[in-house]
Design a protein around this motif. Structure first.
Motif, mmCIF file in Angstrom:
data_model
loop_
_atom_site.group_PDB
_atom_site.id
_atom_site.type_symbol
_atom_site.label_atom_id
_atom_site.label_comp_id
_atom_site.label_asym_id
_atom_site.label_seq_id
_atom_site.Cartn_x
_atom_site.Cartn_y
_atom_site.Cartn_z
ATOM 1 N N GLY A 224 47.869 41.661 45.209
ATOM 2 C CA GLY A 224 46.989 42.632 44.560
ATOM 3 C C GLY A 224 45.517 42.264 44.635
ATOM 4 O O GLY A 224 44.683 42.965 44.061
ATOM 5 N N VAL A 225 45.191 41.138 45.289
ATOM 6 C CA VAL A 225 43.797 40.691 45.316
ATOM 7 C C VAL A 225 43.360 40.535 46.772
ATOM 8 O O VAL A 225 44.100 39.979 47.589
ATOM 9 C CB VAL A 225 43.651 39.336 44.576
ATOM 10 N N GLU B 233 46.384 32.976 38.086
ATOM 11 C CA GLU B 233 46.170 33.723 36.847
ATOM 12 C C GLU B 233 44.685 34.052 36.676
ATOM 13 O O GLU B 233 44.308 35.189 36.379
ATOM 14 C CB GLU B 233 46.671 32.835 35.703
ATOM 15 N N VAL B 234 43.832 33.038 36.876
ATOM 16 C CA VAL B 234 42.391 33.263 36.700
ATOM 17 C C VAL B 234 41.868 34.211 37.771
ATOM 18 O O VAL B 234 41.052 35.102 37.493
ATOM 19 C CB VAL B 234 41.624 31.923 36.742
ATOM 20 N N SER C 99 43.472 36.566 39.219
ATOM 21 C CA SER C 99 43.885 37.923 38.849
ATOM 22 C C SER C 99 42.947 38.495 37.799
ATOM 23 O O SER C 99 42.536 39.654 37.885
ATOM 24 C CB SER C 99 45.314 37.911 38.305
ATOM 25 N N LEU C 100 42.594 37.671 36.810
ATOM 26 C CA LEU C 100 41.702 38.166 35.763
ATOM 27 C C LEU C 100 40.324 38.487 36.343
ATOM 28 O O LEU C 100 39.723 39.524 36.013
ATOM 29 C CB LEU C 100 41.572 37.128 34.641
ATOM 30 N N LEU C 101 39.830 37.600 37.220
ATOM 31 C CA LEU C 101 38.519 37.853 37.831
ATOM 32 C C LEU C 101 38.543 39.170 38.594
ATOM 33 O O LEU C 101 37.586 39.949 38.555
ATOM 34 C CB LEU C 101 38.164 36.700 38.780
ATOM 35 N N ALA C 102 39.671 39.410 39.295
ATOM 36 C CA ALA C 102 39.789 40.659 40.048
ATOM 37 C C ALA C 102 39.835 41.854 39.101
ATOM 38 O O ALA C 102 39.267 42.915 39.402
ATOM 39 C CB ALA C 102 41.043 40.617 40.915
ATOM 40 N N ASP C 103 40.500 41.686 37.953
ATOM 41 C CA ASP C 103 40.541 42.769 36.963
ATOM 42 C C ASP C 103 39.140 43.093 36.454
ATOM 43 O O ASP C 103 38.795 44.243 36.219
ATOM 44 C CB ASP C 103 41.402 42.349 35.761
ATOM 45 N N LEU C 104 38.339 42.037 36.251
ATOM 46 C CA LEU C 104 37.021 42.228 35.644
ATOM 47 C C LEU C 104 35.972 42.668 36.660
ATOM 48 O O LEU C 104 34.933 43.214 36.290
ATOM 49 C CB LEU C 104 36.555 40.918 34.985
ATOM 50 N N PRO D 41 29.939 30.433 34.697
ATOM 51 C CA PRO D 41 30.679 30.015 33.503
ATOM 52 C C PRO D 41 31.981 29.296 33.852
ATOM 53 O O PRO D 41 32.426 28.411 33.114
ATOM 54 C CB PRO D 41 30.973 31.337 32.783
ATOM 55 N N LEU D 42 32.586 29.652 35.016
ATOM 56 C CA LEU D 42 33.810 28.961 35.428
ATOM 57 C C LEU D 42 33.525 27.506 35.761
ATOM 58 O O LEU D 42 34.317 26.616 35.462
ATOM 59 C CB LEU D 42 34.412 29.645 36.652
#
Lengths: 112, 367
Positions: free
Chosen positions: B11-12, B38-39, B41-46, B61-62
Motif C-alpha cells: 500500500g506504500v 508500522e511507522v 504506514s503511518l507516515l504514508a497515511d499522514l 521529529p523522527l
C-alpha cells in the motif's frame, strides 16, 4: 514518568478503545479540537514512553490496504493514571474559574 | 526472527518507503526491524496522496525521537563502561540494549577496542616517546593484528557474551527478548562472501608487501634473494591450482544438511582477513623501517600472495555458480581432500521473540 499534554491526549484516545497509529492521530486531533496534530515522530516517542511505563501495550496488528496497522490499548495502570489526571485537571479548572470568573460571561466592571 | 528490512508494503510507494527508512535511521536497529513497516504506514497515511518521499517536516521529529529512543534504553555510563571494558553483568532491565548490541553486524569492528581501554595509556606513551618510524609502525601493526583477531573471534565473543548477559538467572521469569538454552541448528557461513574477503586480503597483502619491497630496494637491499623467493611462490601457484581443481568435484552433489543453517558472514567477520593481511604488511613495513635490508617478511608475504592468487581467484569464480556451499566445507574439501561431514544440531541459545511481534500483547499485561 511526567505526563505531558501530548501523552495525556494519547492516553485519552486509547482510553476510548484500542487504536492504531493513524487512529490515535485522528482521535487526538478531535479531542484537542484541532489544536494538536501529532506527527509520526512525536507519536512514536510518546507511545514508546507509555509502553515503557507500562501504561499502554501493543495488542495485535493487521494489514489494511497494504499498510501495517498495529493496535495499542491501555493497561489497567494506564487507565488509573488517565482517570487520576482527568480529576486533577477538573479540580484545577474549577479553581481556575473561581479566579478568572466563569468562562463565556462578560467580565464584571465598567467599560466604555 | 524479525521482519526483514526490505519487506515491501503493497500500500506504500516503494520510493516513499525507502525515504521513510532513511529518516528512521536514528532509531536502534532492532526497533527499526520490528516497527519500520508500522511507522512507514503511518507516515504514508499522514502524507499528501501521491507523495514520493518523506519531507523534513515529518522526518526531523523522527530523527529526534529516534535519538531519544536510543538515549532512553541506554544504561548509565558506569554500566556501559563495566560491560564494555570488563564484561561485567548488566542489570536485567537493560537486556534489550545488550541484545541490540550483540546482534549489531558491525560490532567486531568497534567493540574490541573497549578491551584495549586498559592499555591505551601504554600505547599512547609508546607512540609519544617513539624516536623512530619503526616503533610507531610497530604499534600500528599491533592495533591491526588486534582488530583482525577481534573480527575473527566475533562469533565466539557474541556467544560468550549472550550466555553471560541474556540468560535469565535462576528463579527469574523468562521475558520476551531474553535468551534460553536449546538445541540449535549449526550456523555455517556461505563460502562465496568468504572467498571474496580472502581475495581482498590477497590484494592488500600483494600491494602492501610489494610496496615494502620497493622501499627496501630503493635503500639498496639485495634484489636477487627477493626475486628468487617470489618466483618460487609464483611457480607454486599453478601447482596448488591443479590440486584444487582436482579436489573441487568432492563438493558436487552434496547430501542435504538438515542440521545446518547457511548464514551470510557478518560484515565484521568479513573484515578479519583483510585486516590480518594489513597487519602482516604492517609487520613487513616495521621490519624494513627497523633496518632489515633483506625485507624477509615482505618477501615471504609477496611470495605467499603469488602462490595463493591463482587458487583464490579460481575458487571465487567457481563459487559464483555455487552460492549454497558453506565456507567450512570448501576449505575442508580443498585442503584435506575429504567430503564434508553431516552437521548435527548442538546446544546453543535462542532469543525469545520480542512481545510486539505477537498478535496478542497479553504477555506484557502482568507488568
Amino acid at each position: 514518568m511526567r505526563l505531558t499534554e501530548q501523552s495525556y491526549l494519547v492516553l485519552l484516545a486509547l482510553a476510548e478503545e484500542p487504536r492504531h497509529g493513524y487512529g490515535i492521530v485522528q482521535a487526538v486531533r478531535d479531542l484537542s479540537d484541532g489544536d494538536v496534530r501529532l506527527g509520526a515522530g512525536t507519536l512514536y516517542g510518546v507511545l514508546d514512553r507509555l509502553v515503557g511505563a507500562g501504561w499502554a501495550e501493543a495488542c495485535g496488528e493487521e494489514v489494511v490496504d497494504g499498510r501495517l496497522r498495529r493496535y495499542y490499548r491501555l493497561t489497567g495502570q494506564g487507565r488509573e493514571v488517565v482517570a487520576a489526571h482527568t480529576q486533577r485537571l477538573a479540580a484545577l479548572a474549577r479553581r481556575a474559574s473561581r479566579v478568572v470568573g466563569p468562562v463565556g460571561r462578560p467580565a464584571a466592571g465598567g467599560a466604555w | 526472527m524479525t521482519r526483514p528490512d526490505a519487506t515491501p508494503l503493497p500500500g506504500v510507494d516503494p520510493r516513499f518507503a525507502r525515504s521513510a527508512r532513511r529518516w528512521l535511521v536514528a532509531y536502534p536497529r532492532d526497533w527499526r526491524e520490528e516497527r519500520a513497516d508500522e511507522v512507514t504506514s503511518l507516515l504514508a497515511d499522514l502524507a499528501a496522496p501521491g507523495a514520493r518521499r518523506v519531507g523534513a517536516r515529518a522526518g526531523l521529529p523522527l530523527v529526534w525521537s529516534g535519538m531519544a529512543a536510543r538515549r532512553r534504553r541506554r544504561p548509565p555510563l558506569h554500566v556501559v563502561l563495566g560491560y564494555r571494558a570488563l564484561s561485567r553483568p548488566v542489570p536485567a532491565r537493560y537486556r534489550a540494549w545488550v541484545r541490540a548490541d550483540l546482534t549489531d553486524p558491525w560490532r567486531p569492528l568497534w567493540a574490541g577496542w573497549w578491551r584495549l581501554l586498559g592499555v591505551t595509556p601504554v600505547l599512547a606513551m609508546l607512540v609519544a616517546t617513539a624516536d623512530a618510524t619503526h616503533e610507531v609502525l610497530g604499534v600500528l601493526t599491533f592495533l591491526l593484528a588486534f582488530a583482525a583477531t577481534a573480527s575473527a573471534c566475533d562469533a565466539a565473543y557474541r556467544r560468550r557474551d549472550a550466555e553471560r548477559h541474556l540468560l535469565p538467572s535462576a528463579g527469574e521469569r523468562l521475558q520476551p527478548g531474553d535468551a534460553r538454552r536449546a538445541e540449535v541448528l549449526r550456523d555455517r557461513a556461505q563460502a562465496l562472501p568468504a572467498a571474496e574477503a580472502a581475495v581482498r586480503a590477497l590484494v592488500v597483502l600483494a600491494l602492501g608487501s610489494a610496496g615494502c619491497l620497493v622501499v627496501a630496494a630503493a635503500g639498496g637491499g639485495p634484489g636477487v634473494g627477493i626475486a628468487v623467493t617470489v618466483a618460487v611462490g609464483a611457480a607454486l601457484g599453478p601447482v596448488a591450482l591443479r590440486r584444487t581443481r582436482r579436489r573441487a568435484p568432492l563438493l558436487d552433489a552434496l547430501p542435504p544438511q538438515p542440521g545446518r543453517r547457511l548464514v551470510l558472514p557478518t560484515t565484521g567477520a568479513l573484515a578479519a582477513a583483510p585486516l590480518g593481511a594489513a597487519a602482516v604488511v604492517g609487520l613487513a613495513a616495521t621490519t624494513v623501517a627497523a633496518g632489515d635490508e633483506r625485507a624477509v617478511v615482505a618477501t615471504v608475504a609477496l611470495a605467499a600472495a603469488a602462490a595463493g592468487a591463482p587458487v583464490l581467484l579460481w575458487v571465487r569464480g567457481w563459487l559464483r555458480s555455487r552460492r549454497d556451499l558453506a565456507g567450512v566445507d570448501v576449505l575442508r574439501a580443498l585442503v584435506t581432500g575429504r567430503r564434508p561431514p553431516l552437521d548435527l544440531p548442538r546446544p546453543g541459545l535462542v532469543l525469545v521473540p520480542p512481545a510486539a511481534q505477537g498478535t496478542d500483547g497479553g504477555a506484557l499485561s502482568e507488568a
